[in-house]
Design a protein around this motif. Structure first.
Motif, mmCIF file in Angstrom:
data_model
loop_
_atom_site.group_PDB
_atom_site.id
_atom_site.type_symbol
_atom_site.label_atom_id
_atom_site.label_comp_id
_atom_site.label_asym_id
_atom_site.label_seq_id
_atom_site.Cartn_x
_atom_site.Cartn_y
_atom_site.Cartn_z
ATOM 1 N N UNK A 1 42.765 62.689 33.458
ATOM 2 C CA UNK A 1 42.289 61.998 32.267
ATOM 3 C C UNK A 1 43.004 60.695 31.973
ATOM 4 N N UNK A 2 44.073 60.395 32.697
ATOM 5 C CA UNK A 2 44.808 59.154 32.465
ATOM 6 C C UNK A 2 44.119 57.966 33.105
ATOM 7 N N UNK A 3 44.508 56.794 32.656
ATOM 8 C CA UNK A 3 43.961 55.571 33.240
ATOM 9 C C UNK A 3 44.886 55.094 34.341
ATOM 10 N N UNK A 4 44.375 55.047 35.558
ATOM 11 C CA UNK A 4 45.142 54.491 36.660
ATOM 12 C C UNK A 4 44.953 52.972 36.664
ATOM 13 N N UNK A 5 45.621 52.307 37.591
ATOM 14 C CA UNK A 5 45.551 50.842 37.648
ATOM 15 C C UNK A 5 44.112 50.363 37.829
ATOM 16 N N UNK A 6 43.338 51.070 38.633
ATOM 17 C CA UNK A 6 41.951 50.660 38.853
ATOM 18 C C UNK A 6 41.146 50.684 37.561
ATOM 19 N N UNK A 7 41.307 51.729 36.759
ATOM 20 C CA UNK A 7 40.544 51.813 35.518
ATOM 21 C C UNK A 7 41.009 50.787 34.498
ATOM 22 N N UNK A 8 42.292 50.493 34.489
ATOM 23 C CA UNK A 8 42.794 49.457 33.578
ATOM 24 C C UNK A 8 42.168 48.110 33.931
ATOM 25 N N UNK B 1 32.556 56.547 32.338
ATOM 26 C CA UNK B 1 31.588 56.496 33.444
ATOM 27 C C UNK B 1 31.292 55.069 33.911
ATOM 28 N N UNK B 2 31.232 54.119 32.981
ATOM 29 C CA UNK B 2 30.992 52.725 33.360
ATOM 30 C C UNK B 2 32.179 52.173 34.144
ATOM 31 N N UNK B 3 33.376 52.534 33.719
ATOM 32 C CA UNK B 3 34.577 52.074 34.427
ATOM 33 C C UNK B 3 34.633 52.681 35.827
ATOM 34 N N UNK B 4 34.326 53.974 35.926
ATOM 35 C CA UNK B 4 34.325 54.632 37.239
ATOM 36 C C UNK B 4 33.309 53.987 38.176
ATOM 37 N N UNK B 5 32.146 53.642 37.646
ATOM 38 C CA UNK B 5 31.116 52.987 38.467
ATOM 39 C C UNK B 5 31.583 51.597 38.908
ATOM 40 N N UNK B 6 32.261 50.897 38.039
ATOM 41 C CA UNK B 6 32.780 49.572 38.381
ATOM 42 C C UNK B 6 33.846 49.675 39.474
ATOM 43 N N UNK B 7 34.725 50.665 39.352
ATOM 44 C CA UNK B 7 35.749 50.891 40.378
ATOM 45 C C UNK B 7 35.084 51.167 41.726
ATOM 46 N N UNK B 8 34.112 52.062 41.727
ATOM 47 C CA UNK B 8 33.425 52.416 42.975
ATOM 48 C C UNK B 8 32.680 51.208 43.546
ATOM 49 N N UNK B 9 32.033 50.453 42.695
ATOM 50 C CA UNK B 9 31.269 49.289 43.143
ATOM 51 C C UNK B 9 32.136 48.188 43.725
ATOM 52 N N UNK B 10 33.378 48.091 43.272
ATOM 53 C CA UNK B 10 34.290 47.056 43.780
ATOM 54 C C UNK B 10 35.108 47.541 44.963
ATOM 55 N N UNK B 11 35.039 48.834 45.260
ATOM 56 C CA UNK B 11 35.783 49.364 46.391
ATOM 57 C C UNK B 11 37.270 49.508 46.152
ATOM 58 N N UNK B 12 37.667 49.571 44.910
ATOM 59 C CA UNK B 12 39.077 49.788 44.598
ATOM 60 C C UNK B 12 39.766 48.576 44.015
ATOM 61 N N UNK B 13 41.082 48.651 43.970
ATOM 62 C CA UNK B 13 41.894 47.660 43.273
ATOM 63 C C UNK B 13 41.775 46.237 43.832
ATOM 64 N N UNK C 1 39.243 44.694 45.245
ATOM 65 C CA UNK C 1 37.962 44.148 44.783
ATOM 66 C C UNK C 1 37.947 43.919 43.284
ATOM 67 N N UNK C 2 38.559 44.824 42.543
ATOM 68 C CA UNK C 2 38.643 44.657 41.091
ATOM 69 C C UNK C 2 39.492 43.449 40.719
ATOM 70 N N UNK C 3 40.592 43.234 41.454
ATOM 71 C CA UNK C 3 41.452 42.071 41.186
ATOM 72 C C UNK C 3 40.675 40.773 41.421
ATOM 73 N N UNK C 4 39.901 40.737 42.489
ATOM 74 C CA UNK C 4 39.074 39.558 42.768
ATOM 75 C C UNK C 4 38.077 39.333 41.640
ATOM 76 N N UNK C 5 37.449 40.406 41.189
ATOM 77 C CA UNK C 5 36.485 40.289 40.099
ATOM 78 C C UNK C 5 37.168 39.867 38.804
ATOM 79 N N UNK C 6 38.353 40.397 38.511
ATOM 80 C CA UNK C 6 39.077 40.002 37.297
ATOM 81 C C UNK C 6 39.435 38.519 37.342
ATOM 82 N N UNK C 7 39.825 38.014 38.509
ATOM 83 C CA UNK C 7 40.097 36.573 38.622
ATOM 84 C C UNK C 7 38.861 35.776 38.223
#
Length: 158
Positions: free
Chosen positions: A28-35, A70-82, A84-90
């Motif tokens: 139930x905690x937020x890992x780096x990917x979900x943050x 659920x939206x965050x989990x889908x975003x994590x999966x769609x970016x392929x992990x941290x 991809x998420x870092x690139x998207x956050x930039x």
């Protein structure tokens, strides 16, 4: 309105993300990917509100409460992990900063704001958009930066 503080806050978060080495969280905690996914989703919402303000819309709103796990989990999966998420956050943070730089006097436009950051910050009222952006810089981004640092510094749960 100047985005220098906003850009600096994002530089700190992105440097922490790029440093990596995050430990997993308990159930139930937020890992780096979900943050990071949360910050990406938030950037999109803030960009939409900023665009509405720039367009002179008679009603602009910002409601972070609508983003759920659920939206965050889908975003994590769609970016392929941290990575991809870092690139998207930039990308999302650059877009938001560019929009903020265009605000000028429109930054004082009231925007219906619904925001809850733990127990420390609960907002449910119209605020000048510049005030909400300031809270993002001074409270929201530093809070998540601290969470990321804790995921690296804390001993792994047994």
């Amino acid at each position: 309105m100047d985005s220098a503080g906003l850009r600096g806050a994002y530089r700190g978060v992105l440097a922490e993300v790029e440093a990596g080495g995050f430990r997993p969280t308990g159930p139930g905690g937020w890992d780096a990917e979900r943050i990071v996914a949360h910050l990406v989703a938030n950037d999109e919402l803030m960009s939409e509100a900023t665009e509405a303000v720039l367009a002179g819309a008679p009603f602009a709103y910002y409601d972070l409460a609508g983003v759920h796990r659920p939206e965050l989990d889908a975003l994590v999966a769609g970016c392929g992990g941290l990575p991809g998420l870092a690139t998207l956050l930039r990308s999302t943070s650059r877009r938001l900063c560019a929009l903020v730089d265009r605000l000028g006097p429109a930054a004082d436009t009231p925007v219906e704001t619904h925001l809850r950051e733990g127990f420390e910050l609960v907002l449910d009222e119209p605020l000048p958009w510049s005030r909400t952006l300031d809270l993002h810089v001074r409270v929201h981004l530093p809070r998540h930066l601290g969470q990321l640092r804790m995921l690296r510094d804390q001993p792994q749960p047994a």
